[in-house]
Design an enzyme around this catalytic site. Structure first.
Site, PDB file in Angstrom:
ATOM      1  CD1 TRP A   1     -26.567  22.816  46.126  1.00  0.00           C
ATOM      2  CD2 TRP A   1     -26.698  23.594  48.219  1.00  0.00           C
ATOM      3  NE1 TRP A   1     -27.685  22.272  46.718  1.00  0.00           N
ATOM      4  CE2 TRP A   1     -27.781  22.726  47.988  1.00  0.00           C
ATOM      5  CE3 TRP A   1     -26.574  24.211  49.463  1.00  0.00           C
ATOM      6  CZ2 TRP A   1     -28.751  22.453  48.962  1.00  0.00           C
ATOM      7  CZ3 TRP A   1     -27.531  23.951  50.433  1.00  0.00           C
ATOM      8  CH2 TRP A   1     -28.602  23.082  50.185  1.00  0.00           C
TER       9      TRP A   1
ATOM     10  CG  ASP B   1     -20.602  21.449  48.654  1.00  0.00           C
ATOM     11  OD1 ASP B   1     -20.799  20.226  48.820  1.00  0.00           O
ATOM     12  OD2 ASP B   1     -21.469  22.312  48.878  1.00  0.00           O
TER      13      ASP B   1
ATOM     14  CE  LYS C   1     -28.377  16.783  49.473  1.00  0.00           C
ATOM     15  NZ  LYS C   1     -27.582  17.968  49.238  1.00  0.00           N
TER      16      LYS C   1
HETATM   17  C1  PLP Z   1     -27.455  19.226  50.040  1.00  0.00           C
HETATM   18  C2  PLP Z   1     -26.255  20.066  49.790  1.00  0.00           C
HETATM   19  C3  PLP Z   1     -25.700  20.886  50.788  1.00  0.00           C
HETATM   20  C4  PLP Z   1     -26.356  21.099  52.124  1.00  0.00           C
HETATM   21  O1  PLP Z   1     -26.356  20.001  52.900  1.00  0.00           O
HETATM   22  P1  PLP Z   1     -27.047  20.008  54.342  1.00  0.00           P
HETATM   23  O2  PLP Z   1     -26.510  18.734  54.863  1.00  0.00           O
HETATM   24  O3  PLP Z   1     -28.514  20.023  54.131  1.00  0.00           O
HETATM   25  O4  PLP Z   1     -26.555  21.188  55.092  1.00  0.00           O
HETATM   26  C5  PLP Z   1     -24.560  21.578  50.499  1.00  0.00           C
HETATM   27  N1  PLP Z   1     -23.983  21.505  49.289  1.00  0.00           N
HETATM   28  C6  PLP Z   1     -24.493  20.740  48.301  1.00  0.00           C
HETATM   29  C7  PLP Z   1     -23.811  20.705  46.979  1.00  0.00           C
HETATM   30  C8  PLP Z   1     -25.642  20.001  48.523  1.00  0.00           C
HETATM   31  O5  PLP Z   1     -26.149  19.245  47.538  1.00  0.00           O
END
Ligand code: PLP
Length: 362
Positions: A105, A176, A200
């Protein structure tokens, strides 16, 4: 109803109680005669849902008063563009952005940021196969970065920060936290921006949470799309255009549920125990293997490999037969992955551990 345990990395398991409440309120929310899906986002009913969700989130994370909470769209990946577009203006152009690369990511974030700024990869775990967080004293931070970007839980690689980075001067840290927000206590004041896709550990897909310090709302580049300008979104209380109302409602139910369970500190204790059980089973002999350095193993996303990968299909089929779903690893790394977010009950982890032991014994 079929009883399963869903180990998906996202969209992921939600608390049963929340889904039941949503079901009972589906046709008639609190005597309004409407489903939340049918409500005007500017009506008093939805505004009350929105305000309560924000208040509960603020309480759960102890968000200081000088931070704004934005309920946005575009996902975690959308923020990979929107963060440089909203923050690069802190410095003369072209600005420099510092990154610590710890997995898939953060690598994606780096690639996207290059479209808007100079990127300095201050440290990378790539040489280790993304099994480590490079120690802070090896980072080569820039003197004048617009911000430092880290991914504090790498969902695919299973690497989780166990420290808050320190930076020189007033460089804000952008984190993030898509896959571990609300799983452990954090000190929001140490970060400039925290963002997370909801699917998530919060709620349904389609909602992206951004927590941003007020002084960082006014550094957007001129090319930043108006609807994604943080200042404009903050001033409009996330109602600049139609927000993802139903996803906000479900997220609000999740926040209230977490409060009833004792808040984030209580979730953290449960998550520590769940992760301990699972890693213990994986480490018990060399039938399974998790490659991540012990001190940065994720409590949320646990990738593992079978020693004999020719058994992968058999492993997954046996798991499915027991109602243990979505254990296949991300296609970029293969193997298996168990995501054990807040909403995964400890019974699910016990069931997986029993299966791991049984399968290894056979
Ligand atoms: C799932 C995820 C993303 C991307 O998320 P989307 O909503 O699918 O764009 C970004 N960063 C991390 C750490 C993730 O687990």
């Amino acid at each position: 109803m079929t009883q399963v345990f869903n180990f998906s990395a996202g969209p992921a398991v939600l608390p049963k109680e929340v889904l039941q409440q949503a079901a009972s309120e589906m046709l008639d929310w609190h005597g309004s005669g409407m489903s939340v899906m049918e409500m005007s986002h500017r009506g008093p009913e939805f505004i009350s849902i929105y305000r309560q969700a924000e208040a509960d989130l603020r309480e759960l994370l102890a968000v200081p008063a000088n931070y704004r909470v934005l309920f946005m769209q575009g996902g975690g990946l959308g923020q990979n563009s929107l963060i440089p577009l909203n923050l690069a203006g802190r410095k003369p152009q072209p600005a420099t952005i510092d990154f610590v690369q710890t997995g898939s990511w953060s690598s994606k974030s780096i690639k996207e940021a290059r479209r808007y700024a100079n990127v300095n990869v201050a440290a990378s775990g790539e040489a280790s196969g993304f099994t480590t967080v490079p120690p802070q004293d090896t980072w080569k931070l820039s003197d004048d970065a617009a911000y430092l970007h880290v991914c504090t839980n790498e969902t695919i690689d299973g690497v989780e920060f166990n420290f808050v980075p320190t930076v020189q001067g007033d460089t804000p840290i952008v984190a993030d936290m898509s896959s571990h927000i609300l799983s452990r206590t954090i000190d929001v004041s140490k970060y400039g921006v925290i963002f997370a896709g909801a699917q998530k550990n919060i709620g349904p897909a389609g909602l992206t949470l951004v927590i941003v310090r007020e002084d960082l709302l006014d550094s957007a580049l001129a090319i930043c799309p108006g609807v994604f300008n943080w200042r404009a979104v903050a001033d409009a209380e996330s109602m600049l255009n139609t927000p993802p109302t139903y996803a906000i409602y479900i997220a609000g139910l999740v926040f209230a549920h977490l409060k009833r369970l004792g808040g984030v500190a209580a979730m953290e204790q449960r998550n520590i125990e769940k992760a301990r059980l699972l890693y213990e089973a994986l480490d018990a002999d060399d039938f399974y293997r998790n490659r991540v350095a012990l001190d940065v193993r994720s409590r949320m996303n646990i990738p593992f490999y079978l020693r004999d990968e020719s058994l992968n299909d058999q492993f997954l089929a046996g798991a499915k037969a027991r109602g243990l779903l979505q254990l296949k690893g991300h296609k970029s790394v293969g193997g298996m992955r168990a995501s054990i977010y807040n909403a995964m009950p400890i019974e699910g982890v016990h069931a997986l551990v029993d299966y791991l032991n049984e399968f290894a014994g056979r």
